[in-house]
Motif scaffolding. Structure first.
Motif, mmCIF file in Angstrom:
data_model
loop_
_atom_site.group_PDB
_atom_site.id
_atom_site.type_symbol
_atom_site.label_atom_id
_atom_site.label_comp_id
_atom_site.label_asym_id
_atom_site.label_seq_id
_atom_site.Cartn_x
_atom_site.Cartn_y
_atom_site.Cartn_z
ATOM 1 N N GLU A 51 2.268 1.955 -6.230
ATOM 2 C CA GLU A 51 1.013 1.609 -6.906
ATOM 3 C C GLU A 51 0.881 2.340 -8.236
ATOM 4 O OE1 GLU A 51 -1.923 2.579 -3.989
ATOM 5 O OE2 GLU A 51 -1.982 0.558 -3.151
ATOM 6 N N LYS A 52 1.420 3.547 -8.278
ATOM 7 C CA LYS A 52 1.306 4.374 -9.495
ATOM 8 C C LYS A 52 2.089 3.783 -10.662
ATOM 9 C CE LYS A 52 1.771 9.216 -10.956
ATOM 10 N NZ LYS A 52 2.220 10.578 -10.522
ATOM 11 N N PRO A 104 1.517 4.489 -2.284
ATOM 12 C CA PRO A 104 0.950 5.221 -3.435
ATOM 13 C C PRO A 104 1.924 5.395 -4.596
ATOM 14 C CG PRO A 104 0.351 6.295 -1.371
ATOM 15 C CD PRO A 104 1.342 5.239 -1.025
ATOM 16 N N LYS A 107 0.831 -1.203 0.000
ATOM 17 C CA LYS A 107 0.000 0.000 0.000
ATOM 18 C C LYS A 107 0.869 1.258 0.000
ATOM 19 C CE LYS A 107 -3.547 -2.643 0.116
ATOM 20 N NZ LYS A 107 -4.331 -2.832 -1.130
#
Length: 429
Positions: free
Chosen positions: A300-301, A297, A295
């Motif tokens: 994840e991008k 960001p 988790k």
């Protein structure tokens, strides 16, 4: 011309040009596939929609299907078109058309459009750009088939680099501080420049002595030519006298029919179909749905771009390059079709990775997904490259262009079958 008089590839210039030509043939497909996030973003932009709920345009599946259908149809057409339209005209015209359509796609980045209209224009562009790509790819495979097998491997390696080229361009686009439109514009201008460079390289090829030597094989095969002595005696003697002297002078052999060539290369043709059918059934439609377990960001991008597209294209490129070092199994080995069929196992393996809201999740960790993707993509590049390098070895020099065109048709047939099968697999996860 004897072997002693064969020119050498000075500075590996021809090798480099053929590598660039391979790069140019798969740029359209890879840039539209890797730009999935950009296209889905514009199509699902609620601010441009008059309704509360946006329509699901299913860009990835339609992009795959409308890329492969024109590739299939026009690759088949190119298998016969080469007999009436000169290869130079086919290649040059196709590259110019691709350049124009890429320019249109880049221009549309700054043009506000309703999602429905944008989807229609994008799908039409994908159709036409892949139509010309089919003619281009089939023609260039025919040309490359005239060169020694190493050059077929280089051509396939160039095609592998096209995917990595697009993936890295997308990664820079994601990481850049530029606004969304500027980043997308820069992304689509890149293939415009690359396509123009491909055209220049193709026009330079016939001016190199090494390339000219092999390109002239379309007109005559040294192994089938009549010696000067026989030609002289054929002009000065009648057939009876020639036969009495033990000299046989035959008419130059014509190119074999498409069916006759297919009978010689059918194993390689079906193998390359199977390789790409397996690949396109899950990539990218299934693989882009895999999510990271972390988790973070920032991760994840870029997860999909790095672990799906970059891993695939790096390993695919290595796989396409590997036959220049080792070629196993051999073209006559029963292990070759067995290795091709074993790739079917990657379909359930990838479907069992960490896909959101899927009941099939077994392999949740990112590392497992990366390992499966690496093996999946390496085997794709390696076996496909072997197929394309082996096929011309089954036919005469005069039939290499026909064999190349047929192999390209069956390659695209595999892509089309895989893209069609992906609709079903997409509903199962």
């Amino acid at each position: 011309m004897s072997n002693e008089n064969k020119p050498t590839d000075k500075g590996q210039a021809v090798a480099l040009i053929i590598f660039v030509l391979g790069l140019g043939t798969l740029l359209p497909w890879n840039f539209f596939m890797t730009a999935s996030q950009y296209f889905n973003g514009r199509l699902n932009n609620k601010s441009n929609s008059t309704s509360a709920a946006t329509e699901d345009y299913n860009y990835d599946s339609w992009m795959a299907l409308l890329s492969q259908l024109p590739l299939l149809l026009f690759t088949l057409l190119n298998s016969f078109l080469y007999q009436w339209v000169r290869e130079r005209i086919r290649v040059a015209f196709s590259l110019i058309a691709i350049l124009l359509f890429f320019s249109l796609t880049a221009a549309l980045v700054t043009v506000p459009m309703q999602p429905g209209s944008f989807f229609s224009v994008t799908m039409a562009t994908i159709w036409f750009i892949n139509m010309f790509s089919a003619v281009l790819q089939g023609s260039l495979f025919g040309v490359v088939g005239l060169f020694p097998p190493r050059y077929s491997t280089l051509f396939m390696s160039g095609q592998g680099l096209a995917g990595l080229f697009a993936a890295v361009a997308m990664l820079f686009s994601i990481l850049s501080n530029a606004d969304e439109n500027t980043a997308a514009l820069g992304y689509f201008i890149t293939p415009c420049v690359a396509t123009l460079g491909t055209l220049v390289c193709y026009l330079l090829l016939p001016h190199l002595d090494f390339a000219r030597f092999y390109l002239n094989r379309r007109q005559s095969d040294p192994a089938e030519e009549v010696s000067p002595l026989k030609e002289k005696e054929a002009l000065n003697n009648n057939p009876i006298e020639l036969e009495a002297k033990g000299i046989s002078v035959s008419e130059p052999e014509e190119r074999s029919s498409v069916l006759a060539v297919f009978k010689k290369i059918w194993k390689m043709a079906l193998s390359v179909t199977c390789v790409f059918a397996v690949t396109l059934s899950v990539f990218p439609v299934i693989t882009v749905r895999v999510q990271t377990v972390y988790k973070n960001p920032a991760w994840e991008k870029v997860f999909t771009c790095v672990c799906c597209f970059i891993v695939f294209n790096v390993m695919d490129l290595l796989g396409r390059s590997a036959p220049s070092v080792v070629q196993w199994p051999s073209k006559d080995s029963v292990l070759f079709p067995g290795a091709v069929l074993c790739r079917v196992a990657f379909i359930p393996l990838l479907m069992m990775c960490n896909i959101h809201n899927s009941n099939l999740n077994v392999f949740s960790h990112d590392c497992i997904f990366v390992i499966i993707m690496a093996l999946f993509s390496f085997s794709n590049g390696y076996l496909a490259s072997l197929c394309m390098a082996y096929a011309p070895q089954f036919v005469r020099s005069k039939d290499c262009e026909t064999a190349g065109s047929l192999m390209t048709f069956f390659l695209v047939l595999g892509l089309a079958l895989g893209a069609s099968f992906s609709f079903l697999l997409g509903k199962l996860v």
